[in-house]
Design an enzyme around this catalytic site. Structure first.
Site, PDB file in Angstrom:
ATOM      1  N   CYS A 105     -25.313  12.863  36.189  1.00 45.52           N
ATOM      2  CA  CYS A 105     -25.991  13.946  36.917  1.00 45.52           C
ATOM      3  C   CYS A 105     -25.277  14.296  38.216  1.00 45.52           C
ATOM      4  O   CYS A 105     -25.020  15.482  38.508  1.00 45.52           O
ATOM      5  CB  CYS A 105     -27.453  13.588  37.171  1.00 45.52           C
ATOM      6  SG  CYS A 105     -27.735  12.124  38.208  1.00 45.52           S
ATOM      7  N   HIS A 164     -31.950  10.758  39.971  1.00 47.03           N
ATOM      8  CA  HIS A 164     -31.501  11.903  39.163  1.00 47.03           C
ATOM      9  C   HIS A 164     -31.443  13.154  40.025  1.00 47.03           C
ATOM     10  O   HIS A 164     -32.251  13.315  40.960  1.00 47.03           O
ATOM     11  CB  HIS A 164     -32.456  12.134  37.988  1.00 47.03           C
ATOM     12  CG  HIS A 164     -31.980  13.202  37.036  1.00 47.03           C
ATOM     13  ND1 HIS A 164     -30.761  13.137  36.394  1.00 47.03           N
ATOM     14  CD2 HIS A 164     -32.554  14.369  36.637  1.00 47.03           C
ATOM     15  CE1 HIS A 164     -30.625  14.211  35.625  1.00 47.03           C
ATOM     16  NE2 HIS A 164     -31.683  14.977  35.764  1.00 47.03           N
ATOM     17  N   GLU A 176     -28.650  20.480  33.909  1.00 44.02           N
ATOM     18  CA  GLU A 176     -28.592  19.054  34.241  1.00 44.02           C
ATOM     19  C   GLU A 176     -27.796  18.257  33.226  1.00 44.02           C
ATOM     20  O   GLU A 176     -27.703  18.623  32.047  1.00 44.02           O
ATOM     21  CB  GLU A 176     -30.000  18.464  34.332  1.00 44.02           C
ATOM     22  CG  GLU A 176     -30.757  18.495  33.011  1.00 44.02           C
ATOM     23  CD  GLU A 176     -32.111  17.796  33.067  1.00 44.02           C
ATOM     24  OE1 GLU A 176     -32.319  16.936  33.952  1.00 44.02           O
ATOM     25  OE2 GLU A 176     -32.962  18.108  32.206  1.00 44.02           O
TER      26      GLU A 176
END
Length: 289
Positions: A105, A164, A176
């Site tokens: 991420c 994240h 993402e």
């Protein structure tokens, strides 16, 4: 015999027609996922007005990576860009990540803003990016998506941690790199669970008091001393903002000795100046009271 031949020819014609129709149906079925993938990729774009030119370029750069593998640790090489990943001991799905070229991420966020702004403004993991000195504005979880603009970074974590991070597109969508076993994709923003809020990045000009660390696996400490509790580890060079510096415990490392320590307000921690690029006593940084 003629009747039999005619019947056979008719049957052959019908069989050929059926096979042709079946092949066309199979081809359409096979093509369907590709069409869906193209449609999904088409959704990855700036979906609302108001973003800066840099933010829009970051969105475009991230969207170019749709379909690329998520791979744990990917994107954290010496230069921004996809790399082979690592096995995450806590995630069995990461077993094949060392064979997959891609991003995690924060690796995707790093790459997107590198492409948009030049340099390498968002190094480190999701926590470091969420607390970057390049942050211009912060938004709480309670504010939802209403004040957000494309290019803003959404984060998830609790208790001060961030595990994240993703890039907002607008209209409740984000791009993402989510988890091992999946590919970079467009998702609906998830405001529940441990959603922690969002930040707006304003790179390219370097903020006053901004420096870069160097070295790998460098720890910060609660106090300007190596014996005080550790706070955060920088896995590699990271851009940090320094509020002030002071003389404290002398530290020897990499052949250098220095008693100067710098305070990093975004981390609430101290780092020895040995691991800050620049002179032993940093120019333009005030002395801590």
């Amino acid at each position: 015999m003629r009747t039999t031949a005619v019947a056979a020819a008719t049957a052959l014609t019908l069989l050929t027609a059926w096979e042709g129709a079946h092949s066309a149906t199979a081809a359409a079925t096979t093509a369907a996922p590709k069409t869906a993938a193209v449609a999904a990729a088409g959704e990855c774009r700036v979906l609302a007005p108001g973003a800066s030119a840099v933010a829009e370029k970051a969105v475009a750069a991230a969207c170019e990576q749709i379909g690329v593998w998520y791979t744990w640790g990917g994107g954290h090489g010496p230069q921004p860009g996809p790399t082979y990943g690592q096995v995450d001991p806590s995630d069995p799905d990461s077993a094949h990540d060392p064979e997959r070229l891609g991003f995690d991420c924060s690796g995707l966020v790093r790459y997107a803003y590198h492409r948009a702004a030049g340099g390498d403004p968002l190094t480190g993991n999701a926590y470091h990016q969420f607390h970057s000195p390049q942050v211009q504005q912060r938004f709480t979880a309670g504010q939802g998506t209403a004040p957000l603009l494309p290019g803003d970074l959404l984060a998830w974590g609790s208790g001060g941690s961030v595990h994240h991070i993703a890039i907002y597109l607008g209209a409740g969508k984000m791009v993402e790199a989510r988890e091992s076993g999946t590919r970079i994709t467009v998702s609906d923003v998830r405001l529940g669970g441990d959603y922690a809020g969002a930040v707006r990045i304003a790179p390219p000009a370097q903020a006053p008091g901004t420096f870069s660390t160097w070295g790998t696996d460098v720890w910060t400490h609660k106090e300007p001393s190596t014996t005080s509790p550790r706070v955060h580890k920088f896995p590699g060079p990271t851009t940090v903002r320094i509020d002030c510096q002071k003389h404290a415990e002398p530290v020897t490392a990499e052949g250098y000795t220095n008693d100067a320590w710098s305070y990093l307000p975004e981390y609430g921690a101290w780092i020895t100046n040995i691991y800050i690029k620049g002179p032993a006593w940093l120019d333009g940084v005030r002395t801590c009271p």
